[in-house]
Design an enzyme around this catalytic site. Structure first.
Site, PDB file in Angstrom:
ATOM      1  N   GLU A   3      -5.557  -8.998  -6.297  1.00  0.00           N
ATOM      2  CA  GLU A   3      -6.432  -8.598  -5.191  1.00  0.00           C
ATOM      3  C   GLU A   3      -6.294  -6.861  -5.593  1.00  0.00           C
ATOM      4  O   GLU A   3      -5.129  -6.301  -5.209  1.00  0.00           O
ATOM      5  CB  GLU A   3      -5.895  -8.497  -3.888  1.00  0.00           C
ATOM      6  CG  GLU A   3      -7.004  -7.896  -2.887  1.00  0.00           C
ATOM      7  CD  GLU A   3      -6.612  -8.079  -1.640  1.00  0.00           C
ATOM      8  OE1 GLU A   3      -5.174  -8.129  -1.111  1.00  0.00           O
ATOM      9  OE2 GLU A   3      -7.550  -8.593  -0.544  1.00  0.00           O
ATOM     10  N   ASN A   5      -7.825  -2.171   7.567  1.00  0.00           N
ATOM     11  CA  ASN A   5      -9.131  -1.980   6.939  1.00  0.00           C
ATOM     12  C   ASN A   5     -10.466  -2.068   7.714  1.00  0.00           C
ATOM     13  O   ASN A   5     -11.307  -1.513   7.761  1.00  0.00           O
ATOM     14  CB  ASN A   5      -9.449  -2.809   5.484  1.00  0.00           C
ATOM     15  CG  ASN A   5      -9.315  -4.233   5.830  1.00  0.00           C
ATOM     16  OD1 ASN A   5      -8.703  -4.611   6.828  1.00  0.00           O
ATOM     17  ND2 ASN A   5      -9.699  -4.876   4.747  1.00  0.00           N
ATOM     18  N   GLU A  61      -4.426 -14.689   7.773  1.00  0.00           N
ATOM     19  CA  GLU A  61      -5.802 -14.335   7.263  1.00  0.00           C
ATOM     20  C   GLU A  61      -5.588 -13.388   6.316  1.00  0.00           C
ATOM     21  O   GLU A  61      -5.042 -12.191   6.740  1.00  0.00           O
ATOM     22  CB  GLU A  61      -6.677 -13.809   8.069  1.00  0.00           C
ATOM     23  CG  GLU A  61      -7.322 -14.658   9.404  1.00  0.00           C
ATOM     24  CD  GLU A  61      -8.604 -15.444   8.805  1.00  0.00           C
ATOM     25  OE1 GLU A  61      -8.883 -15.345   7.709  1.00  0.00           O
ATOM     26  OE2 GLU A  61      -9.010 -16.273   9.422  1.00  0.00           O
ATOM     27  N   LEU A  62      -5.525 -13.706   5.082  1.00  0.00           N
ATOM     28  CA  LEU A  62      -4.770 -12.815   3.803  1.00  0.00           C
ATOM     29  C   LEU A  62      -5.964 -12.419   3.076  1.00  0.00           C
ATOM     30  O   LEU A  62      -6.981 -12.403   3.029  1.00  0.00           O
ATOM     31  CB  LEU A  62      -3.696 -13.639   3.255  1.00  0.00           C
ATOM     32  CG  LEU A  62      -2.742 -14.211   4.174  1.00  0.00           C
ATOM     33  CD1 LEU A  62      -1.975 -15.150   3.660  1.00  0.00           C
ATOM     34  CD2 LEU A  62      -2.279 -12.879   5.099  1.00  0.00           C
ATOM     35  N   GLY A  85      -3.454  -9.572   7.018  1.00  0.00           N
ATOM     36  CA  GLY A  85      -3.138  -8.605   6.289  1.00  0.00           C
ATOM     37  C   GLY A  85      -2.762  -8.899   4.958  1.00  0.00           C
ATOM     38  O   GLY A  85      -3.274 -10.087   4.252  1.00  0.00           O
ATOM     39  N   SER A  86      -1.616  -8.563   3.973  1.00  0.00           N
ATOM     40  CA  SER A  86      -1.495  -8.827   2.931  1.00  0.00           C
ATOM     41  C   SER A  86      -0.831 -10.301   2.774  1.00  0.00           C
ATOM     42  O   SER A  86       0.051 -10.482   3.926  1.00  0.00           O
ATOM     43  CB  SER A  86      -0.716  -7.845   1.990  1.00  0.00           C
ATOM     44  OG  SER A  86       0.454  -7.678   2.597  1.00  0.00           O
ATOM     45  N   CYS A 107     -11.114  -7.432   2.411  1.00  0.00           N
ATOM     46  CA  CYS A 107     -10.581  -8.664   1.988  1.00  0.00           C
ATOM     47  C   CYS A 107     -11.627  -9.366   1.132  1.00  0.00           C
ATOM     48  O   CYS A 107     -11.157 -10.401   0.476  1.00  0.00           O
ATOM     49  CB  CYS A 107      -9.905  -9.500   3.064  1.00  0.00           C
ATOM     50  SG  CYS A 107     -10.940  -9.542   4.346  1.00  0.00           S
TER      51      CYS A 107
END
Ligand code: NAP
Length: 476
Positions: free
Chosen positions: A379, A154, A250-251, A230-231, A284
């Site tokens: 999310e 993204n 970092e989610l 990412g996820s 995010c």
């Protein structure tokens, strides 16, 4: 607008290499092929780790690292339009949003250059205890080792910059695996790094099967740190499997914003409309849940909906487009299914809720939602947000915290007391007051709590994660 397909090889030990296999990159808007990239596997990943380890055997001094990072920042600024077009073509990001990403990346490199120049340890006050008498001690910050970096689709340029720039500032070589949907931006960044004078081996970029590349990064002991954005699903599994490494995560988030009755409603509505739907909600920290004090609810909704309906939906390469496609058909089907499920459970569509004539999901606002609906607690990562009234501030905090995620949250209020109460009650890595929780400047400590992650990104903070403190004690 038609695009010119780019062909890219992989950067491995300073050489641009082919592998005999190609990976096609398609526009999420038109389905056109926008590029093809040499596809790597386990073999190339091992060679990349070898190259990175060799590079680190001849450390670059801080002034050289800082110079390379500054020159990269200059090149990023010079090539801003090319970078923005690459991002837009492969991610389907509206070009005006892609330009902002490209501009921000230059500041990420500049901040990292400043860190390279100022990175230092501490002097330990040894005579503060009798045991230390007669000794001098200091700490030095040393590069942790080869960094494995895995990035999402993204923000395909700036989030790669957030991994590569601090790693180089810290003195670490990098093996980077960008998202398969958006490898062209990462390879363009690698080209600029090489142009800025980065020697062979310090940055290696591999595109290919995620599990194959990921397995080598997890298993090779020379990769001492994995930086993953990412996820949550992929990130936490990776951390479990790499028990002996440092794994920075970092989610995602299900971003809430609270609007108090004393807030400037026009400002709150404008910021919410812009930040719930930018890049079709695929940030995010895209606003997903808006909680409004009951006394202001009707007024807020009356201001908010026309602004959402005024957003221009269409071709991401057009200058006027605000909202483009989501990344692929699977994402589109999932988001539409979640909307249908919420409707079946009693949610009301205030606007949107379906694709337009070109198949793009219209910016969607849902009311009458409950906290257990998927669209409230998971999310969404799509152009959708909910609006709900609340009766007390405590209820608003409880609703906002009602998710496993905790990246950033926001509150609009004229009261300092309420703002400070929110700063302590909201269980998130960042609390934004009178600003959308989607806001990020690249020097900020940015990262989540709970399921959203375990670290802070931003060059100052990442460099500390990517270095180890060594204590040196000298006896007089
Ligand atoms: P994703 O599906 O988790 O993919 C992220 C990266 O992980 C991609 O490069 C992917 O490669 C790779 N990957 C997938 N499976 C892997 C495995 N088994 N081993 C190693 N790597 C693997 O996430 P995404 O859909 O690209 O990005 C969206 C998510 O990122 C959202 O949840 C969003 O909230 C989060 N995000 C967080 C932040 C933050 O700073 N907190 C910023 C941006 C995005 P392939 O593409 O090849 O599958």
């Amino acid at each position: 607008m038609a695009v010119t397909a780019r062909e890219r090889k992989l950067l491995l030990d300073g050489d641009w290499v082919e592998t005999g296999e190609w990976h096609e990159v398609r526009s999420p808007f038109s389905g056109e092929v926008v590029g093809r990239v040499a596809r790597a596997g386990a073999d190339e990943t091992r060679r990349a780790v070898d190259a990175a380890a060799r590079a680190m055997a001849e450390p670059l001094p801080a002034h050289a690292r800082a110079g390379i990072l500054d020159r990269t920042a200059d090149l990023v600024a010079d090539r801003q339009e090319d970078i923005a077009r690459t991002i837009s073509d492969e991610a389907g990001k509206p070009i005006k949003t892609a330009r902002v990403e490209a501009e921000r990346a230059a500041s990420t490199f500049r901040a990292a250059a400043a860190e390279a120049r100022t990175l230092a340890g501490d002097v330990v006050p040894m005579d503060a205890s009798p045991a230390g008498t007669g000794k001098v001690a200091y700490t030095a910050r040393l590069p942790i080792g080869v960094v494995g970096a895995i990035s999402p689709f993204n923000f395909p340029f700036n989030l790669v910059a957030h991994k590569v720039a601090p790693a180089l500032a810290a003195g670490c070589a990098v093996v980077l695996k960008p998202a398969s949907q958006t490898p062209l931006s990462a390879l363009l960044l690698a080209e600029l790094e090489s142009g800025a004078g980065l020697p062979a081996g310090w940055l290696n970029v591999l595109v290919g099967r995620a599990s194959e590349i990921g397995d080598v990064l997890v298993e090779d002991e020379r990769v001492r740190l994995i930086s993953f954005t990412g996820s949550a699903e992929v990130g936490w599994k990776l951390r479990e499997r790499a028990a002996r490494k440092k794994v920075l995560l970092e989610l995602g988030n299900a971003t809430p914003v609270i609007v108090e009755a004393d807030a400037e409603l026009e400002d709150a509505a404008a910021k919410a409309a812009a930040n719930a739907f930018s890049f079709a909600g695929q940030s995010c920290i895209s606003i997903q849940r808006v909680y409004v004090a009951r006394a202001a609810y009707e007024q807020f909704v009356a201001r908010f909906l026309p602004k959402v309906e005024a957003l221009s939906l269409g071709d991401p390469t057009d200058d006027g487009t605000d909202v483009g496609p989501v990344i692929d058909e699977d994402a589109k089907e999932r988001i539409l299914a979640w909307i249908d499920e919420a409707k079946g459970q009693g949610a009301t569509v205030l606007t949107g809720g379906e694709p337009n004539e070109d198949g793009l999901i219209k910016p969607t606002v849902l009311a009458d939602v409950t906290p257990d609906m998927k669209i409230s607690c998971l999310e969404v990562f799509g152009p959708l947000c909910t609006v709900s009234p609340y009766d007390s501030l405590e209820e608003a905090f409880e609703l906002a915290n009602g998710t496993e995620y905790g990246l950033q949250a926001g509150i609009f209020t004229a009261s300092v007391k309420t703002a400070l109460a929110a700063a302590s009650a909201l269980e998130f890595g960042g609390v934004l007051v009178n600003e959308a929780p989607t806001f990020r400047a690249d020097q900020m400590p940015y990262g989540g709590v709970k399921a959203s992650g375990n670290t802070k990104e931003g060059p100052h903070y990442s460099v500390r994660e990517m270095t180890e403190e060594r204590l040196v004690v000298v006896s007089r």
